[in-house]
Design a protein around this motif. Structure first.
Motif, PDB file in Angstrom:
ATOM      1  N   ALA A 110       4.280  44.264  41.114  1.00  0.00           N
ATOM      2  CA  ALA A 110       5.478  45.040  41.462  1.00  0.00           C
ATOM      3  C   ALA A 110       5.973  45.897  40.298  1.00  0.00           C
ATOM      4  O   ALA A 110       6.904  46.687  40.469  1.00  0.00           O
ATOM      5  N   GLY A 111       5.358  45.748  39.119  1.00  0.00           N
ATOM      6  CA  GLY A 111       5.782  46.511  37.963  1.00  0.00           C
ATOM      7  C   GLY A 111       6.909  45.884  37.178  1.00  0.00           C
ATOM      8  O   GLY A 111       7.545  46.548  36.351  1.00  0.00           O
ATOM      9  N   ALA A 112       7.160  44.609  37.413  1.00  0.00           N
ATOM     10  CA  ALA A 112       8.279  43.927  36.753  1.00  0.00           C
ATOM     11  C   ALA A 112       7.962  43.626  35.296  1.00  0.00           C
ATOM     12  O   ALA A 112       6.802  43.381  34.922  1.00  0.00           O
ATOM     13  N   VAL A 113       9.001  43.634  34.476  1.00  0.00           N
ATOM     14  CA  VAL A 113       8.906  43.206  33.077  1.00  0.00           C
ATOM     15  C   VAL A 113       9.596  41.853  32.973  1.00  0.00           C
ATOM     16  O   VAL A 113      10.780  41.730  33.316  1.00  0.00           O
ATOM     17  N   PHE A 114       8.868  40.850  32.530  1.00  0.00           N
ATOM     18  CA  PHE A 114       9.438  39.500  32.494  1.00  0.00           C
ATOM     19  C   PHE A 114       8.932  38.730  31.293  1.00  0.00           C
ATOM     20  O   PHE A 114       7.927  39.084  30.663  1.00  0.00           O
ATOM     21  N   THR A 115       9.636  37.639  30.993  1.00  0.00           N
ATOM     22  CA  THR A 115       9.239  36.711  29.942  1.00  0.00           C
ATOM     23  C   THR A 115       8.988  35.349  30.578  1.00  0.00           C
ATOM     24  O   THR A 115       9.825  34.873  31.354  1.00  0.00           O
ATOM     25  N   ALA A 116       7.848  34.734  30.271  1.00  0.00           N
ATOM     26  CA  ALA A 116       7.552  33.392  30.774  1.00  0.00           C
ATOM     27  C   ALA A 116       8.175  32.372  29.834  1.00  0.00           C
ATOM     28  O   ALA A 116       7.904  32.376  28.623  1.00  0.00           O
ATOM     29  N   LEU A 117       9.025  31.500  30.380  1.00  0.00           N
ATOM     30  CA  LEU A 117       9.758  30.521  29.572  1.00  0.00           C
ATOM     31  C   LEU A 117       9.333  29.101  29.928  1.00  0.00           C
ATOM     32  O   LEU A 117       8.771  28.850  30.997  1.00  0.00           O
ATOM     33  N   SER A 118       9.647  28.156  29.053  1.00  0.00           N
ATOM     34  CA  SER A 118       9.485  26.744  29.367  1.00  0.00           C
ATOM     35  C   SER A 118      10.616  26.321  30.295  1.00  0.00           C
ATOM     36  O   SER A 118      11.603  27.045  30.478  1.00  0.00           O
ATOM     37  N   ASP A 119      10.501  25.123  30.877  1.00  0.00           N
ATOM     38  CA  ASP A 119      11.544  24.630  31.778  1.00  0.00           C
ATOM     39  C   ASP A 119      12.905  24.569  31.083  1.00  0.00           C
ATOM     40  O   ASP A 119      13.930  24.982  31.658  1.00  0.00           O
ATOM     41  N   SER A 120      12.924  24.059  29.872  1.00  0.00           N
ATOM     42  CA  SER A 120      14.200  23.927  29.160  1.00  0.00           C
ATOM     43  C   SER A 120      14.763  25.294  28.784  1.00  0.00           C
ATOM     44  O   SER A 120      15.985  25.508  28.817  1.00  0.00           O
ATOM     45  N   ALA A 151       9.695  32.705  35.226  1.00  0.00           N
ATOM     46  CA  ALA A 151       9.749  34.105  34.795  1.00  0.00           C
ATOM     47  C   ALA A 151      11.201  34.555  34.719  1.00  0.00           C
ATOM     48  O   ALA A 151      11.946  34.425  35.697  1.00  0.00           O
ATOM     49  N   PHE A 152      11.590  35.077  33.581  1.00  0.00           N
ATOM     50  CA  PHE A 152      12.969  35.507  33.329  1.00  0.00           C
ATOM     51  C   PHE A 152      12.986  37.025  33.203  1.00  0.00           C
ATOM     52  O   PHE A 152      12.279  37.599  32.379  1.00  0.00           O
ATOM     53  N   LEU A 153      13.822  37.684  34.044  1.00  0.00           N
ATOM     54  CA  LEU A 153      13.876  39.134  34.064  1.00  0.00           C
ATOM     55  C   LEU A 153      15.302  39.614  33.829  1.00  0.00           C
ATOM     56  O   LEU A 153      16.240  39.111  34.451  1.00  0.00           O
ATOM     57  N   SER A 154      15.453  40.594  32.936  1.00  0.00           N
ATOM     58  CA  SER A 154      16.739  41.245  32.712  1.00  0.00           C
ATOM     59  C   SER A 154      16.684  42.642  33.325  1.00  0.00           C
ATOM     60  O   SER A 154      15.672  43.343  33.195  1.00  0.00           O
ATOM     61  N   LYS A 155      17.741  43.064  33.987  1.00  0.00           N
ATOM     62  CA  LYS A 155      17.754  44.383  34.623  1.00  0.00           C
ATOM     63  C   LYS A 155      17.545  45.486  33.587  1.00  0.00           C
ATOM     64  O   LYS A 155      16.870  46.489  33.864  1.00  0.00           O
ATOM     65  N   ASP A 156      18.109  45.298  32.403  1.00  0.00           N
ATOM     66  CA  ASP A 156      18.001  46.330  31.370  1.00  0.00           C
ATOM     67  C   ASP A 156      16.563  46.585  30.944  1.00  0.00           C
ATOM     68  O   ASP A 156      16.247  47.664  30.441  1.00  0.00           O
ATOM     69  N   ASP A 157      15.672  45.613  31.140  1.00  0.00           N
ATOM     70  CA  ASP A 157      14.281  45.756  30.718  1.00  0.00           C
ATOM     71  C   ASP A 157      13.395  46.437  31.759  1.00  0.00           C
ATOM     72  O   ASP A 157      12.242  46.770  31.476  1.00  0.00           O
ATOM     73  N   GLN A 158      13.930  46.634  32.973  1.00  0.00           N
ATOM     74  CA  GLN A 158      13.079  47.135  34.052  1.00  0.00           C
ATOM     75  C   GLN A 158      12.993  48.660  34.046  1.00  0.00           C
ATOM     76  O   GLN A 158      13.883  49.358  33.554  1.00  0.00           O
ATOM     77  N   ASP A 159      11.918  49.168  34.604  1.00  0.00           N
ATOM     78  CA  ASP A 159      11.697  50.606  34.736  1.00  0.00           C
ATOM     79  C   ASP A 159      12.708  51.162  35.745  1.00  0.00           C
ATOM     80  O   ASP A 159      12.695  50.763  36.913  1.00  0.00           O
ATOM     81  N   PRO A 160      13.584  52.076  35.313  1.00  0.00           N
ATOM     82  CA  PRO A 160      14.593  52.611  36.246  1.00  0.00           C
ATOM     83  C   PRO A 160      13.985  53.261  37.484  1.00  0.00           C
ATOM     84  O   PRO A 160      14.636  53.329  38.532  1.00  0.00           O
ATOM     85  N   ALA A 161      12.740  53.708  37.383  1.00  0.00           N
ATOM     86  CA  ALA A 161      12.082  54.348  38.522  1.00  0.00           C
ATOM     87  C   ALA A 161      11.843  53.359  39.660  1.00  0.00           C
ATOM     88  O   ALA A 161      11.605  53.768  40.806  1.00  0.00           O
TER      89      ALA A 161
END
Length: 611
Positions: free
Chosen positions: A387-397, A589-599
């Motif tokens: 989908a073109g998402a920008v995310f960070t893979a985190l541990s459970d904690s 997967a943790f996603l912030s709106k500011d990191d996403q492609d505005p397009a």
């Protein structure tokens, strides 16, 4: 024995799989097709149920449909004959569909099931349960009780609109019923229509609107429209309604009684509409309370199970709980027609074949109602990447810590975890979360995230162990189907000017320490969160409590107005990019709106038909 239950062709199609009496999976078709209240044959939901169980269609022993079409057709014919020649137009509209499909439902079901697996002898496997038998089975058999009264209330099934059953041990018997056209569900739907909302969808809006009004029309309704008797039975004066003979719910006589024509869907809501909502809500509570009081006195049974669309009226449920008529009340979380699929499978297993209930573990047999699809970390990352998402893979904690930080910063968080919920409520796996202490959170979520009416309240999720410190409720409410007030010590003292407000002017007045989930009458639709059924959501609430002292979160379904609740990571990302949700947590997967492609931002506001 494996039994597949199906509800379809009216609204809220669904499928459910029961194996040796245990509920394996259940899902609504709308979640897969993205069509709200989808009434089509549930191909996708059935496919999911088979996949979840790791079986093929050939491994299904029996399929049970949730009602009996011949009896329903009998009601259609008899209703027309009762009112003829009135209703000829609506009768003509209904007949072609019945003669083409619904009357010959067994043939249609065999054809549709054949599209899933053509080499299976579906005809020999197919059974039919009655509509209210399906509702009653969905309420009693998963409940934690060995003995209970079972009350089912909705618009109408075949003939029944209200039924009373008694469950004891492994058996359930329907003892009596109230029949069409006398229906509490249709009465409520008539007011839903009259106040400008969509029937079979907007009833919960009427319930949410009611606290803004005054029940000034209650006596008018009781004097003219419904006769409620001491034994709980009731009758409608049909001269005010058009649902038997016409294409609308109400008629000109109804209009004259309540001072004008029905409100248009997008017309301004006035105090008049709010007072009507308050009045029909009060009448519904009176009717439910009369039934419960009479039944409790007559039978002496101390447990009550509820199902059917009226059982989703959590305000009435809360008042019934507080009345003390019963020691415990259990409501089927998928109380509407979707839950009929589960009830049909359970009715087949227990009622038709006479097989015993398995031992129950935990709160009940619904597994928290987390009965839908889940996605592995690999599946989530694959879908988000595509989908073109920008995310960070985190541990459970790290997921818990980062999400807690976002919530304490006042951000709206899309939260997609584990198995999707079955039923109309998001229960912490497909939810939008927020800080309940924020005085602006309700308005933000309604107008910028959900794109829905500003008056609609949000529900609190609360740690079960902290429930009584925040709300006037002393029982489990895991499915968000009980309403109770915020405790006195958490309320805010109102000024005389604020106390004098009524109607929609009440909306922006903070009424407690948790204003985002406190309705204008100090009530809240409560979800108790239990470590046994949802350890991750419980951990998030615990972390939020540790950070803020508050064990409560705003919990609303992860969707916008008119859209089904999200199912997949792709659904979640689209909704995230089409709204002002600031953070998305999809599995790990943790996603912030500011990191996403505005397009990738989507015009989501007008994408779905209004509900």
């Amino acid at each position: 024995m494996r039994i597949l239950g199906i509800s379809a062709f009216y609204h809220d199609s669904a499928a459910a799989l029961v194996e040796d009496g245990r509920i394996i999976s259940a899902a609504q078709e709308e979640r897969f097709t993205r069509k709200k209240h989808d009434d089509d044959f549930p191909h996708h939901a059935i496919s999911y149920c088979l996949t979840e169980a790791g079986i093929s269609a050939a491994d299904i022993d029996h399929v049970v449909f949730y009602e009996k079409p011949f009896i329903k057709f009998e009601r259609l014919i008899e209703t027309y004959l009762m009112f003829a020649p009135r209703g000829f137009t609506s009768f003509l509209k209904a007949m072609p569909l019945w003669l083409k499909e619904k009357l010959f439902l067994k043939r249609l079901m065999v054809e549709k099931l054949g599209e899933i697996a053509e080499d299976v002898d579906w005809r020999s496997k197919l059974l039919f349960a009655e509509h209210h038998q399906s509702h009653a089975a969905s309420a009693y058999y998963p409940s934690p009780f060995d003995e209970a009264l079972v009350l089912t209330m909705d618009g109408v099934g075949e003939w029944a609109t209200t039924s009373l059953g008694v469950g004891r041990g492994d058996s359930l018997t329907i003892e009596r019923e109230i029949r069409f056209p006398h229906s509490l569900g249709l009465l409520y739907s008539a007011f839903t229509y009259y106040t400008g909302f969509k029937v079979n969808s907007g009833e919960y809006k009427v319930m949410g609107l009611a606290p803004y009004g005054r029940p000034t029309f209650t006596q008018t309704i009781l004097d003219n429209i419904i006769d409620i008797r001491e034994d709980g039975s009731f009758k409608l004066d049909l001269s005010y309604f058009d649902f038997c003979t016409g294409l609308t719910m109400t008629n000109s006589r109804f209009d004259r009684l309540f001072g004008g024509p029905p409100r248009g869907p997008e017309e301004l809501l006035t105090q008049h509409h709010m007072d009507l909502a308050a009045s029909i809500q009060e009448v519904t509570e009176i009717a439910v309370m009369c039934m419960a009081t009479a039944l409790a006195k007559e039978t002496g049974i101390k447990n009550l199970c509820l199902a059917g669309g009226v059982a989703l009226n959590c305000v009435a449920n809360g008042k019934l709980q507080r009345s003390g008529q019963f020691d415990r009340i259990w409501v089927q979380p998928a109380a509407g027609d979707a839950g009929g699929a589960l009830g049909a499978a359970l009715a087949g297993y227990h009622d038709h074949f006479g097989l015993a209930r398995p031992a129950r573990e935990g709160l009940d047999a619904m597994v928290g109602s987390y009965l839908g699809p889940s996605f592995s970390p690999e599946q989530i990352e694959t879908e988000l990447t595509a989908a073109g998402a920008v995310f960070t893979a985190l541990s459970d904690s790290e997921v818990i810590a980062r999400t807690t930080d976002a919530l304490t910063e006042g951000k709206a968080v899309g939260w997609m975890q584990g198995r999707m919920e079955f039923g109309p409520r998001a229960l912490g796996n497909r939810s939008i979360l927020g800080d309940p202490r924020s005085p602006t959170m309700q308005k933000l979520l309604n107008l910028k995230v959900k794109y829905r009416e500003s008056f609609r309240p949000f529900a609190p999720s609360v740690l079960r162990e902290d429930l009584e410190d925040w709300f006037e409720l002393d029982c489990d409410s895991p499915y968000m189907l009980m309403v109770a007030d915020v405790v006195e010590k958490r309320r805010r003292q109102m000024t005389p000017e604020e106390e004098a407000l009524f109607g929609i002017d009440k909306l922006n007045v903070a009424r407690s320490e948790i204003p985002a989930v406190t309705h204008v009458d100090f009530s809240a639709r409560i979800q108790t969160v239990h470590q046994e059924t949802n350890p991750q959501y419980h951990a998030l609430l615990s972390a939020f409590k540790a950070a803020t002292g508050c064990p409560v979160l705003v919990n609303t379904s992860f969707n916008v107005r008119g859209e089904p609740i999200v199912c997949t990571p792709s659904d979640a990302f689209r909704c995230f990019m089409g709204t002002d949700i600031e953070v998305l947590v999809c599995g790990n997967a943790f996603l912030s709106k500011d990191d996403q492609d505005p397009a990738l931002k989507q015009d989501y506001k007008d994408r779905f038909e209004l509900d």
